[in-house]
Design an enzyme around this catalytic site. Structure first.
Site, mmCIF file in Angstrom:
data_model
loop_
_atom_site.group_PDB
_atom_site.id
_atom_site.type_symbol
_atom_site.label_atom_id
_atom_site.label_comp_id
_atom_site.label_asym_id
_atom_site.label_seq_id
_atom_site.Cartn_x
_atom_site.Cartn_y
_atom_site.Cartn_z
ATOM 1 N N GLU A 24 43.163 8.231 -10.320
ATOM 2 C CA GLU A 24 42.048 8.243 -11.283
ATOM 3 C C GLU A 24 41.651 9.667 -11.656
ATOM 4 O O GLU A 24 42.045 10.630 -10.995
ATOM 5 C CB GLU A 24 40.838 7.501 -10.716
ATOM 6 C CG GLU A 24 40.232 8.140 -9.466
ATOM 7 C CD GLU A 24 38.756 7.793 -9.301
ATOM 8 O OE1 GLU A 24 37.988 8.033 -10.246
ATOM 9 O OE2 GLU A 24 38.381 7.306 -8.215
ATOM 10 N N LYS A 85 32.510 9.459 -18.668
ATOM 11 C CA LYS A 85 32.985 8.694 -17.508
ATOM 12 C C LYS A 85 33.257 7.282 -17.993
ATOM 13 O O LYS A 85 32.345 6.593 -18.440
ATOM 14 C CB LYS A 85 31.899 8.720 -16.434
ATOM 15 C CG LYS A 85 32.149 7.822 -15.247
ATOM 16 C CD LYS A 85 30.948 7.871 -14.299
ATOM 17 C CE LYS A 85 30.921 6.644 -13.412
ATOM 18 N NZ LYS A 85 29.660 6.528 -12.671
ATOM 19 N N VAL A 105 37.555 3.910 -11.127
ATOM 20 C CA VAL A 105 38.462 2.948 -10.490
ATOM 21 C C VAL A 105 38.719 1.774 -11.438
ATOM 22 O O VAL A 105 39.868 1.368 -11.656
ATOM 23 C CB VAL A 105 37.877 2.468 -9.139
ATOM 24 C CG1 VAL A 105 38.660 1.268 -8.608
ATOM 25 C CG2 VAL A 105 37.895 3.609 -8.126
ATOM 26 N N ASP A 137 22.050 -2.312 -9.562
ATOM 27 C CA ASP A 137 23.162 -1.372 -9.730
ATOM 28 C C ASP A 137 24.359 -1.773 -8.872
ATOM 29 O O ASP A 137 24.411 -1.501 -7.677
ATOM 30 C CB ASP A 137 22.684 0.046 -9.388
ATOM 31 C CG ASP A 137 23.706 1.099 -9.783
ATOM 32 O OD1 ASP A 137 24.853 0.730 -10.085
ATOM 33 O OD2 ASP A 137 23.358 2.290 -9.792
ATOM 34 N N SER A 139 28.585 -1.614 -9.081
ATOM 35 C CA SER A 139 29.683 -1.006 -9.844
ATOM 36 C C SER A 139 30.608 -2.063 -10.443
ATOM 37 O O SER A 139 30.956 -3.055 -9.789
ATOM 38 C CB SER A 139 30.500 -0.092 -8.933
ATOM 39 O OG SER A 139 31.597 0.419 -9.637
ATOM 40 N N ALA A 140 31.044 -1.784 -11.659
ATOM 41 C CA ALA A 140 32.047 -2.639 -12.312
ATOM 42 C C ALA A 140 33.385 -2.604 -11.572
ATOM 43 O O ALA A 140 34.239 -3.464 -11.800
ATOM 44 C CB ALA A 140 32.231 -2.199 -13.768
ATOM 45 N N ASP A 141 33.554 -1.636 -10.656
ATOM 46 C CA ASP A 141 34.799 -1.587 -9.865
ATOM 47 C C ASP A 141 35.024 -2.901 -9.116
ATOM 48 O O ASP A 141 36.168 -3.347 -8.960
ATOM 49 C CB ASP A 141 34.734 -0.465 -8.822
ATOM 50 C CG ASP A 141 34.783 0.931 -9.421
ATOM 51 O OD1 ASP A 141 35.028 1.060 -10.635
ATOM 52 O OD2 ASP A 141 34.578 1.903 -8.662
ATOM 53 N N LYS A 158 31.336 4.868 0.533
ATOM 54 C CA LYS A 158 30.394 5.892 0.966
ATOM 55 C C LYS A 158 29.063 5.279 1.328
ATOM 56 O O LYS A 158 28.656 4.271 0.760
ATOM 57 C CB LYS A 158 30.135 6.852 -0.193
ATOM 58 C CG LYS A 158 31.157 7.927 -0.312
ATOM 59 C CD LYS A 158 30.622 9.106 -1.093
ATOM 60 C CE LYS A 158 31.647 10.208 -1.045
ATOM 61 N NZ LYS A 158 32.171 10.559 -2.343
#
Ligand code: PSU
Ligand code: MN
Length: 301
Positions: A24, A85, A105, A137, A139-141, A158
């Site tokens: 990435e 991004k 990602v 919140d 992530s779309a990952d 993390k």
């Protein structure tokens, strides 16, 4: 089909049926400071080559989707300021308007699938943020892992994230989470955590077989391979937890939201650890690239 610009190296690899590993670019533009970001990007590509596979770093440059970047492009991206991004939501708009953006990602998985690349190495994935019950919140990952058939090698998640909630969402979405060499889900900067990974596979051939079997079963989506950081690069979680809390409260006070949250937290953690977190980050990304290359070699048809 949108045009894809392959690097010379990736063009040859595709023609020869060589093993490819996607990498990435958000980690370069939003995850690490210059010039270390460029050094790491080059080093990780070299690590993939040293294992006998071919790296394909992915980004959108002036509206063209690049799969594999040459030295000048990598350098320009590492130095560029204000690069977008790109996640699933932004990628098409960036390409359509001739923009330049680094792929997360999620977006890297989309590009890898288009290019026929099955394996992708990164540092950490996005996930469910702390306080997501208020901020929503997530992530779309995570949803990308549920629908795009790419095996993603990361060092866990993390502690800027709520790791337990992240694992719950992955389970709900039907994403296999596979720890390598241990039962625990690794915590990015440290190998262990109190959370057990749902699956464990110590052999890259097994991970490759599971990837193939998902496809044979007609299941969409990929796999998350959680590869612990090398022992000598670990940072004890006690050292980082106060720093993460500080970064989090700075983000809240500054009113950071949406896609700016993760880059803001990463940047603050680099500042607050005076670079210590960076050394660990570099070691784990390299380790992930090496494992991804081994899986890619097993998957070569
Ligand atoms: N986590 C890290 N390092 C990173 C990222 C996440 O430890 O560089 C980047 C990756 O590109 C990931 C993205 O896909 O942040 C997730 O952003 P968001 O949380 O906004 O979905
Ligand atoms: Mn987010």
């Amino acid at each position: 089909m949108i045009p894809i610009q392959y690097s010379d190296e990736v063009t040859v690899a595709r023609a020869e049926g060589a093993a490819l590993v996607a990498l990435e670019s958000t980690i370069i533009t939003h995850g690490m400071p210059y010039p270390q970001n460029l050094e790491v990007a080059r080093q990780v590509e070299a690590d993939v080559r040293a294992m006998g596979a071919v790296p394909a770093t992915i980004a959108v440059i002036d509206g063209t989707l690049h799969v594999g970047m040459d030295a000048d492009q990598l350098e320009a991206l590492a130095q560029a300021k204000g690069v977008a991004k790109l996640s699933r939501a932004d990628m098409a708009a960036c390409i359509a308007t001739g923009g330049t953006g680094a792929t997360t990602v999620a977006a890297t998985m989309i590009a890898a699938r288009l290019a026929g690349i099955h394996v992708f190495a990164t540092g950490g994935i996005g996930g469910v943020h702390k306080g997501a019950e208020d901020s929503f919140d997530i992530s779309a990952d995570l949803m990308e892992l549920a629908q795009t058939p790419v095996t993603v090698v990361a060092a866990g998640a993390k502690a800027i994230l709520d790791v337990a909630k992240t694992l719950e969402v992955l389970e709900t979405q039907g994403v296999p989470v596979i720890a390598v060499g241990q039962d625990a889900f690794p915590a990015f900067w440290s190998r262990g955590s109190r959370l057990k990974a749902p699956l464990r596979m110590d052999d890259p051939a097994q991970i490759a077989a599971a990837h193939r079997t998902r496809a044979a079963l007609g299941l969409p989506g990929g796999q998350l391979v959680a590869n612990p950081i090398p022992q000598d690069a670990e940072i004890p979680s006690e050292d980082l937890l106060p720093i993460i809390a500080q970064a989090q409260s700075d983000a809240n006070r500054a009113g950071i939201s949406g896609k700016a949250v993760t880059p803001y937290l990463l940047q603050r953690i680099f500042e607050l650890t005076q670079g210590r977190s960076l050394d660990a980050n570099i070691a784990l990304v390299r380790n992930n690239a090496q494992l991804a290359a081994r899986i890619a070699l097993e998957l070569r048809d």
